[in-house]
Design a protein around this motif. Structure first.
Motif, PDB file in Angstrom:
ATOM      1  N   THR A  25       0.844  -1.187   0.000  1.00  0.00           N
ATOM      2  CA  THR A  25       0.000   0.000   0.000  1.00  0.00           C
ATOM      3  C   THR A  25       0.882   1.240   0.000  1.00  0.00           C
ATOM      4  O   THR A  25       1.900   1.285   0.694  1.00  0.00           O
ATOM      5  CB  THR A  25      -0.907   0.021   1.254  1.00  0.00           C
ATOM      6  N   TYR A  26       0.485   2.212  -0.802  1.00  0.00           N
ATOM      7  CA  TYR A  26       1.213   3.478  -0.819  1.00  0.00           C
ATOM      8  C   TYR A  26       0.265   4.593  -1.226  1.00  0.00           C
ATOM      9  O   TYR A  26      -0.815   4.345  -1.746  1.00  0.00           O
ATOM     10  CB  TYR A  26       2.425   3.424  -1.756  1.00  0.00           C
ATOM     11  N   LYS A  27       0.695   5.809  -0.978  1.00  0.00           N
ATOM     12  CA  LYS A  27      -0.103   6.983  -1.346  1.00  0.00           C
ATOM     13  C   LYS A  27       0.568   7.686  -2.506  1.00  0.00           C
ATOM     14  O   LYS A  27       1.793   7.734  -2.601  1.00  0.00           O
ATOM     15  CB  LYS A  27      -0.253   7.919  -0.156  1.00  0.00           C
ATOM     16  N   THR A  28      -0.260   8.206  -3.377  1.00  0.00           N
ATOM     17  CA  THR A  28       0.246   8.940  -4.532  1.00  0.00           C
ATOM     18  C   THR A  28      -0.702  10.088  -4.833  1.00  0.00           C
ATOM     19  O   THR A  28      -1.831  10.109  -4.357  1.00  0.00           O
ATOM     20  CB  THR A  28       0.395   8.007  -5.756  1.00  0.00           C
ATOM     21  N   GLU A  84       8.767   0.927  -3.028  1.00  0.00           N
ATOM     22  CA  GLU A  84       9.728   1.970  -2.650  1.00  0.00           C
ATOM     23  C   GLU A  84       9.705   2.123  -1.142  1.00  0.00           C
ATOM     24  O   GLU A  84       8.731   1.735  -0.491  1.00  0.00           O
ATOM     25  CB  GLU A  84       9.330   3.304  -3.291  1.00  0.00           C
ATOM     26  N   PRO A  85      10.775   2.702  -0.565  1.00  0.00           N
ATOM     27  CA  PRO A  85      10.725   2.993   0.863  1.00  0.00           C
ATOM     28  C   PRO A  85       9.482   3.831   1.172  1.00  0.00           C
ATOM     29  O   PRO A  85       9.063   4.644   0.358  1.00  0.00           O
ATOM     30  CB  PRO A  85      12.016   3.764   1.109  1.00  0.00           C
ATOM     31  N   THR A  86       8.912   3.600   2.293  1.00  0.00           N
ATOM     32  CA  THR A  86       7.663   4.192   2.826  1.00  0.00           C
ATOM     33  C   THR A  86       6.426   3.435   2.378  1.00  0.00           C
ATOM     34  O   THR A  86       5.369   3.635   2.963  1.00  0.00           O
ATOM     35  CB  THR A  86       7.464   5.689   2.531  1.00  0.00           C
ATOM     36  N   VAL A  98       8.306  -0.396   4.449  1.00  0.00           N
ATOM     37  CA  VAL A  98       9.491  -0.725   3.652  1.00  0.00           C
ATOM     38  C   VAL A  98      10.591   0.287   3.970  1.00  0.00           C
ATOM     39  O   VAL A  98      10.382   1.499   3.884  1.00  0.00           O
ATOM     40  CB  VAL A  98       9.162  -0.720   2.144  1.00  0.00           C
ATOM     41  N   VAL A  99      11.759  -0.228   4.340  1.00  0.00           N
ATOM     42  CA  VAL A  99      12.917   0.610   4.652  1.00  0.00           C
ATOM     43  C   VAL A  99      13.856   0.681   3.460  1.00  0.00           C
ATOM     44  O   VAL A  99      14.355   1.743   3.110  1.00  0.00           O
ATOM     45  CB  VAL A  99      13.657   0.067   5.899  1.00  0.00           C
ATOM     46  N   SER A 100      14.114  -0.484   2.836  1.00  0.00           N
ATOM     47  CA  SER A 100      14.980  -0.492   1.656  1.00  0.00           C
ATOM     48  C   SER A 100      14.520  -1.580   0.698  1.00  0.00           C
ATOM     49  O   SER A 100      13.864  -2.541   1.089  1.00  0.00           O
ATOM     50  CB  SER A 100      16.447  -0.687   2.033  1.00  0.00           C
ATOM     51  N   VAL A 101      14.896  -1.391  -0.566  1.00  0.00           N
ATOM     52  CA  VAL A 101      14.444  -2.275  -1.648  1.00  0.00           C
ATOM     53  C   VAL A 101      15.641  -2.699  -2.479  1.00  0.00           C
ATOM     54  O   VAL A 101      16.476  -1.871  -2.860  1.00  0.00           O
ATOM     55  CB  VAL A 101      13.443  -1.538  -2.577  1.00  0.00           C
ATOM     56  N   VAL A 111      13.402 -10.742 -11.082  1.00  0.00           N
ATOM     57  CA  VAL A 111      13.190 -12.133 -10.697  1.00  0.00           C
ATOM     58  C   VAL A 111      12.606 -12.212  -9.293  1.00  0.00           C
ATOM     59  O   VAL A 111      11.695 -12.978  -9.016  1.00  0.00           O
ATOM     60  CB  VAL A 111      14.513 -12.926 -10.770  1.00  0.00           C
ATOM     61  N   LEU A 112      13.119 -11.387  -8.390  1.00  0.00           N
ATOM     62  CA  LEU A 112      12.728 -11.408  -6.989  1.00  0.00           C
ATOM     63  C   LEU A 112      13.002 -10.031  -6.406  1.00  0.00           C
ATOM     64  O   LEU A 112      13.949  -9.356  -6.819  1.00  0.00           O
ATOM     65  CB  LEU A 112      13.563 -12.473  -6.254  1.00  0.00           C
ATOM     66  N   VAL A 113      12.197  -9.620  -5.446  1.00  0.00           N
ATOM     67  CA  VAL A 113      12.405  -8.336  -4.791  1.00  0.00           C
ATOM     68  C   VAL A 113      12.694  -8.605  -3.316  1.00  0.00           C
ATOM     69  O   VAL A 113      11.923  -9.302  -2.648  1.00  0.00           O
ATOM     70  CB  VAL A 113      11.175  -7.418  -4.931  1.00  0.00           C
ATOM     71  N   GLU A 114      13.813  -8.082  -2.822  1.00  0.00           N
ATOM     72  CA  GLU A 114      14.188  -8.236  -1.423  1.00  0.00           C
ATOM     73  C   GLU A 114      13.963  -6.900  -0.717  1.00  0.00           C
ATOM     74  O   GLU A 114      14.437  -5.857  -1.182  1.00  0.00           O
ATOM     75  CB  GLU A 114      15.657  -8.645  -1.301  1.00  0.00           C
ATOM     76  N   LEU A 115      13.263  -6.950   0.396  1.00  0.00           N
ATOM     77  CA  LEU A 115      12.981  -5.751   1.174  1.00  0.00           C
ATOM     78  C   LEU A 115      13.548  -5.876   2.582  1.00  0.00           C
ATOM     79  O   LEU A 115      13.598  -6.983   3.126  1.00  0.00           O
ATOM     80  CB  LEU A 115      11.469  -5.529   1.309  1.00  0.00           C
ATOM     81  N   ILE A 116      13.920  -4.758   3.159  1.00  0.00           N
ATOM     82  CA  ILE A 116      14.091  -4.657   4.604  1.00  0.00           C
ATOM     83  C   ILE A 116      12.855  -3.902   5.065  1.00  0.00           C
ATOM     84  O   ILE A 116      12.534  -2.834   4.539  1.00  0.00           O
ATOM     85  CB  ILE A 116      15.375  -3.887   4.986  1.00  0.00           C
ATOM     86  N   VAL A 117      12.131  -4.501   6.023  1.00  0.00           N
ATOM     87  CA  VAL A 117      10.882  -3.904   6.503  1.00  0.00           C
ATOM     88  C   VAL A 117      10.931  -3.744   8.013  1.00  0.00           C
ATOM     89  O   VAL A 117      11.666  -4.433   8.710  1.00  0.00           O
ATOM     90  CB  VAL A 117       9.656  -4.759   6.097  1.00  0.00           C
ATOM     91  N   ARG A 118      10.128  -2.806   8.497  1.00  0.00           N
ATOM     92  CA  ARG A 118      10.118  -2.467   9.922  1.00  0.00           C
ATOM     93  C   ARG A 118       8.676  -2.375  10.404  1.00  0.00           C
ATOM     94  O   ARG A 118       7.844  -1.757   9.766  1.00  0.00           O
ATOM     95  CB  ARG A 118      10.845  -1.131  10.108  1.00  0.00           C
TER      96      ARG A 118
END
Length: 119
Positions: A25-28, A84-86, A98-101, A111-118
């Protein structure tokens, strides 16, 4: 189908079997300019995804950008707009920001997306 597109399909199948369905989910800003707001109205966008979440690898913890309480999430890249972050990943009723992508895209094919999440 290219080799990496096939690998994306394999990763998607594995995550569907061993991961879980979730949402990003994100805002735009969208629509027509609103002079009362002085901007375009903000809308929330939700995108379905398939992911698996694990404790963060401790060698990544630096105490600033990656915390010991962060988590790593792996998302299927099939049909996914790259987060994206946020953005917020919700999986199993738990919302994580999401902190980093890291988009794993050899030869330009995601192929795959790795996230650091908080939480």
């Amino acid at each position: 189908m290219t080799f990496y597109a096939e690998m994306a399909q394999v990763a998607d199948e594995i995550l569907r079997e061993f991961g879980a369905a979730g949402t990003l989910t994100y805002k735009t800003r969208s629509g027509q300019y609103d002079p009362d707001l002085g901007d375009y109205p903000e809308v929330e966008v939700t995108q379905d995804c398939t992911a698996a979440v694990f404790p963060v690898d401790q060698k990544l913890v630096d105490g600033t950008t990656v915390l010991a309480t962060d988590e790593q999430a792996y998302l299927s890249a099939v049909g996914l707009g790259i987060p994206e972050p946020t953005h917020v990943l919700t999986l199993g009723g738990v919302a994580r920001t999401v902190v980093s992508v890291k988009n794993l895209a050899p030869a330009g094919t995601s192929v795959l997306v790795e996230l650091i999440v908080r939480r």
